[in-house]
Motif scaffolding. Sequence first.
Motif, PDB file in Angstrom:
ATOM      1  N   SER A 155      61.160  20.804  34.708  1.00 59.39           N
ATOM      2  CA  SER A 155      60.120  20.450  33.746  1.00 59.39           C
ATOM      3  C   SER A 155      60.712  20.134  32.375  1.00 59.39           C
ATOM      4  N   SER A 156      61.722  20.889  31.978  1.00 63.71           N
ATOM      5  CA  SER A 156      62.375  20.623  30.690  1.00 63.71           C
ATOM      6  C   SER A 156      63.020  19.244  30.692  1.00 63.71           C
TER       7      SER A 156
ATOM      8  N   ASN B 296      60.270  16.585  30.370  1.00 62.62           N
ATOM      9  CA  ASN B 296      59.826  16.484  28.982  1.00 62.62           C
ATOM     10  C   ASN B 296      60.852  15.776  28.108  1.00 62.62           C
TER      11      ASN B 296
ATOM     12  N   GLN C 159      58.217  13.784  25.156  1.00 57.32           N
ATOM     13  CA  GLN C 159      57.028  14.563  24.827  1.00 57.32           C
ATOM     14  C   GLN C 159      56.753  15.544  25.949  1.00 57.32           C
ATOM     15  N   LYS C 160      56.121  16.645  25.587  1.00 55.60           N
ATOM     16  CA  LYS C 160      55.875  17.705  26.549  1.00 55.60           C
ATOM     17  C   LYS C 160      54.625  17.420  27.383  1.00 55.60           C
TER      18      LYS C 160
END
Length: 316
Positions: A31-32, A35, A40-41
């Motif tokens: 997930s990191s 992003n 953007q997250k």
Amino acid sequence: MAEEHVRYLEQNSGDRSAFLAIVGRPNVGKSSLLNRMLGQKVAIVSSKPQTTRTRIMGVLTEGECQLVFLDTPGLHKPRNRLGEYMVRSVAESVSGVDACLLVTEAGAPVSAADQDLLQRCRAQELPVVLAINKIDTLPDKSALMGQIAQWNGLFPFTAVVPVSAQDGSGVKSDLLPELKRLCQPGGHFFADDTLTDQPERVLAGEIVREKLLRLLDKEIPHGAAVAVERMREREDGSGVTDIDAVIYCEKDTHKGIIIGKGGAMLKKIGTYARADMEKFFGCRVNLKLWVKVKEDWRNREAVLRSLGYDKTDFDL
């Protein structure tokens, strides 16, 4: 809709795209990395494993290339119906994409789950790019050479790229160019300014769940789910969006911990979540949180479906 897409392709014949599943074991930084690539997250991040429960889609469009990412739950041995859904969603993601981005951790050995996934990719003749993440944690980068050689002996990767989702090393300079080479003619499937397909309510709920993961002990966050019951912008011109969310947990003792003494923990969760929501949605947010107990919800099909884990994922 199909006719509009055909007209779009005719007008933008040079555009190319690729659907990519981001896969790997829990807590390797999938997930990191998503992003970081998007800038953007869109996927929640936590130091705890199995943070991602569903397939979060992110879209990156740069020039003629559009990369559509599916961020999948980490490969693990399921212990309940929710876990079975998570593992099954990985298999479904791999079966419906153009290529895979396999993420592993610098210095970590190859697991049986990794090898099973590579076997699935080999059977489907899927191109795979390997990203070795967390290179910023290695005091001696020369150790990467042995790890790269070990992985290359297992599978004919399209590319093997050492990266750091934490500081961005190798992501835009090395990884993204390799992924763009996987794009195929056929136009873009989403508008160029699309970032994710997730509804705003889902994103708001995930932001709250991330705060649970970061602020509470190990088991409690995994026994908690968040449902956003109302999300509406006020009609008075104030620019404030009201969001009502319910945190479901499995035990009364967990409810007490989530609320905290005098409501202190729930207030802290709400404060941090509201700040992230205002940054992401670009508006002022009035967030209200409630905590309710649903015993053993991770094994209850009706509850799982009400929380968005649906389709035929529980036809076991």
